[in-house]
Design a protein around this motif. Sequence first.
Motif, PDB file in Angstrom:
ATOM      1  N   ILE A 155      25.932  -5.118  42.768  1.00 47.40           N
ATOM      2  CA  ILE A 155      27.387  -5.273  42.864  1.00 47.40           C
ATOM      3  C   ILE A 155      27.821  -6.665  42.407  1.00 47.40           C
ATOM      4  N   GLU A 156      27.104  -7.690  42.837  1.00 44.29           N
ATOM      5  CA  GLU A 156      27.506  -9.054  42.502  1.00 44.29           C
ATOM      6  C   GLU A 156      27.115  -9.438  41.079  1.00 44.29           C
ATOM      7  N   ASP A 157      26.005  -8.907  40.581  1.00 39.96           N
ATOM      8  CA  ASP A 157      25.617  -9.182  39.193  1.00 39.96           C
ATOM      9  C   ASP A 157      26.683  -8.703  38.218  1.00 39.96           C
ATOM     10  N   TYR A 158      27.278  -7.542  38.517  1.00 38.20           N
ATOM     11  CA  TYR A 158      28.244  -6.943  37.595  1.00 38.20           C
ATOM     12  C   TYR A 158      29.675  -6.948  38.139  1.00 38.20           C
ATOM     13  N   GLN A 159      29.874  -7.678  39.236  1.00 44.57           N
ATOM     14  CA  GLN A 159      31.195  -7.827  39.845  1.00 44.57           C
ATOM     15  C   GLN A 159      31.879  -6.476  40.088  1.00 44.57           C
ATOM     16  N   LEU A 160      31.104  -5.536  40.567  1.00 40.39           N
ATOM     17  CA  LEU A 160      31.651  -4.208  40.840  1.00 40.39           C
ATOM     18  C   LEU A 160      32.650  -4.233  41.988  1.00 40.39           C
ATOM     19  N   PHE A 161      32.625  -5.282  42.802  1.00 39.32           N
ATOM     20  CA  PHE A 161      33.576  -5.396  43.905  1.00 39.32           C
ATOM     21  C   PHE A 161      35.018  -5.436  43.418  1.00 39.32           C
ATOM     22  N   LEU A 162      35.229  -5.799  42.151  1.00 39.33           N
ATOM     23  CA  LEU A 162      36.583  -5.801  41.610  1.00 39.33           C
ATOM     24  C   LEU A 162      37.181  -4.398  41.610  1.00 39.33           C
ATOM     25  N   LEU A 163      36.345  -3.396  41.439  1.00 37.70           N
ATOM     26  CA  LEU A 163      36.830  -2.009  41.461  1.00 37.70           C
ATOM     27  C   LEU A 163      37.420  -1.664  42.826  1.00 37.70           C
ATOM     28  N   ASP A 164      36.833  -2.207  43.902  1.00 37.48           N
ATOM     29  CA  ASP A 164      37.330  -1.937  45.250  1.00 37.48           C
ATOM     30  C   ASP A 164      38.724  -2.512  45.453  1.00 37.48           C
ATOM     31  N   GLU A 165      39.064  -3.519  44.666  1.00 36.59           N
ATOM     32  CA  GLU A 165      40.335  -4.213  44.797  1.00 36.59           C
ATOM     33  C   GLU A 165      41.376  -3.702  43.796  1.00 36.59           C
ATOM     34  N   GLY A 166      41.049  -2.604  43.110  1.00 34.42           N
ATOM     35  CA  GLY A 166      41.991  -2.043  42.157  1.00 34.42           C
ATOM     36  C   GLY A 166      41.959  -2.690  40.796  1.00 34.42           C
ATOM     37  N   GLN A 167      40.957  -3.505  40.527  1.00 34.49           N
ATOM     38  CA  GLN A 167      40.834  -4.165  39.235  1.00 34.49           C
ATOM     39  C   GLN A 167      39.760  -3.468  38.405  1.00 34.49           C
ATOM     40  N   ASP A 168      39.607  -3.959  37.170  1.00 34.00           N
ATOM     41  CA  ASP A 168      38.589  -3.421  36.287  1.00 34.00           C
ATOM     42  C   ASP A 168      37.431  -4.410  36.216  1.00 34.00           C
ATOM     43  N   VAL A 169      36.301  -3.944  35.709  1.00 29.15           N
ATOM     44  CA  VAL A 169      35.169  -4.847  35.484  1.00 29.15           C
ATOM     45  C   VAL A 169      34.974  -5.004  33.988  1.00 29.15           C
ATOM     46  N   ARG A 170      34.590  -6.199  33.596  1.00 23.18           N
ATOM     47  CA  ARG A 170      34.412  -6.503  32.180  1.00 23.18           C
ATOM     48  C   ARG A 170      32.944  -6.355  31.832  1.00 23.18           C
ATOM     49  N   ILE A 171      32.666  -5.407  30.964  1.00 18.27           N
ATOM     50  CA  ILE A 171      31.298  -5.171  30.517  1.00 18.27           C
ATOM     51  C   ILE A 171      31.290  -5.259  28.998  1.00 18.27           C
ATOM     52  N   ALA A 172      30.531  -6.210  28.457  1.00 17.64           N
ATOM     53  CA  ALA A 172      30.452  -6.367  27.010  1.00 17.64           C
ATOM     54  C   ALA A 172      29.140  -5.784  26.499  1.00 17.64           C
ATOM     55  N   GLU A 173      29.073  -5.584  25.220  1.00 21.45           N
ATOM     56  CA  GLU A 173      27.858  -5.038  24.616  1.00 21.45           C
ATOM     57  C   GLU A 173      26.677  -5.949  24.911  1.00 21.45           C
ATOM     58  N   ASN A 174      25.577  -5.331  25.382  1.00 23.63           N
ATOM     59  CA  ASN A 174      24.363  -6.075  25.728  1.00 23.63           C
ATOM     60  C   ASN A 174      24.650  -7.183  26.735  1.00 23.63           C
ATOM     61  N   ALA A 175      25.566  -6.910  27.663  1.00 21.48           N
ATOM     62  CA  ALA A 175      26.000  -7.946  28.601  1.00 21.48           C
ATOM     63  C   ALA A 175      24.911  -8.307  29.579  1.00 21.48           C
ATOM     64  N   ALA A 176      24.825  -9.585  29.862  1.00 23.09           N
ATOM     65  CA  ALA A 176      24.018 -10.035  30.989  1.00 23.09           C
ATOM     66  C   ALA A 176      24.923 -10.021  32.204  1.00 23.09           C
ATOM     67  N   PRO A 177      24.352 -10.037  33.415  1.00 24.50           N
ATOM     68  CA  PRO A 177      25.196 -10.068  34.606  1.00 24.50           C
ATOM     69  C   PRO A 177      26.157 -11.248  34.569  1.00 24.50           C
TER      70      PRO A 177
END
Length: 327
Positions: free
Chosen positions: A161-183
Motif C-alpha cells: 500500500i505504501e510503496d504504491y500509495q494505494l491509500f490515496l484510493l481510500d481518500e477518493g483520489q487516484d494513484v499515479r502509476i507510470a510505465e515501469n514505475a518504481a514504488p
Amino acid sequence: MKNLRQIVLTFALLAVTTASAEGQQKLTREAYILKYKPLAVEQMDIYGIPASIKLAQALFESDNGNSRLAREANNHFGIKCKSNWTGQTISHTDDAPDECFRKYPSVEESYRDHSEFLDKSARYQDLFKLDPTDYKGWAHGLQKAGYATNPQYAQQLIKIIEDYQLFLLDEGQDVRIAENAAPVEEPVAEPIPSASPADMVDVDNYSVSIQGRNGGHTVYRNNGSLFIVVRDGDKLESVASEFRVSPKKLVKYNDLDIHSNVKTGDMIYIRPKAKRSSNGKMIHVARDGETLHSISQMYGIRLKSLCNINRRSRDSQVTEGQQIRLM
C-alpha cells in the motif's frame, strides 16, 4: 491558496505484460493496479472495505494476477471453499496438498465474493468499525482474525500500500502509476492541514472535527469521512470542481440522484461515507421531519447500510421518537 486535494489525472500508457519463460504473458504489479483499481474502488463504495486493502490483498494473494488460482479459477484472494460454498471449485496445494479453493466465472465475481466473505464473517466485523482510511488497522486486523497464516501478512500488505500509495484510493483520489514505475516515495497530493484539538464541533452528542480549510469551504471529518456545509450559491457542480471530485461521485457519496438540488446548510460528503457508526453512538432517536437519508448524512453512514442495519427500505418513513440503529 492551494486546492484542498489534488486529484491525480495522470493515466500513463503502460506496457501491460511481460513475457514469461514459457512465452505466456505476465501482468506486472503496476499493470495489475491500473487494471483493477476501479473494481477495488467500486467494492469499497458498496461494502466499506478500503480499496487499498482490497488491491494489496489481491496483489499479494494472486502474485499480481499470475498465480495458478488467478489464471485458472479467477480466484484473486486465495479464498478456500469452506462448508457453505456451493459454486465451482479447484484443487490446489497450499498449506496442505490438494486443498479445495473457490472458482469464479470472472475476476469481478472474485472481488465481490471477497467482499461478501469479509462482510458476512463474524470474525471480521470489528474491521468495519475502523476509520475507512485506516489501512494499517485493517491489515493488522485481517492478520489477527486469521485471514492468512503468514506471520508477516500485515506488514506485507502495508508495504504494498505504501510503496504504491494505494491509500490515496481510500481518500477518493487516484494513484499515479507510470510505465515501469518504481514504488513512489513522495506524496502526490497536498494533505489537508491538521486541526488543533480545540477545533471540534459538538452535534447532538456526537462530535465532528475541523479537518482543514481551503479557499472556499471548511472541511469537517465525521465518522472517518470528510464533508463540507453548503453555502448560498453552492451547487453540486461547483463543490465537485472545488474539490476535484466528479459530480457523479458526489451524487454517489451522498446517496442523491443526478437531478438533486442542494440547499444552504446541507452536509455534502467529498469522500465515501462509512458502513456503520464509529462515533460511539449506537442509537439515534428520530425527530420530527427527519428521514433515513438525513440521518445517514448526520452520522456519515451510507444510506444502504443504514437501511440494512434497520431492515428498512430507503423510502421508509421515520416517525418522531423512533429509534434508528447506527451500527
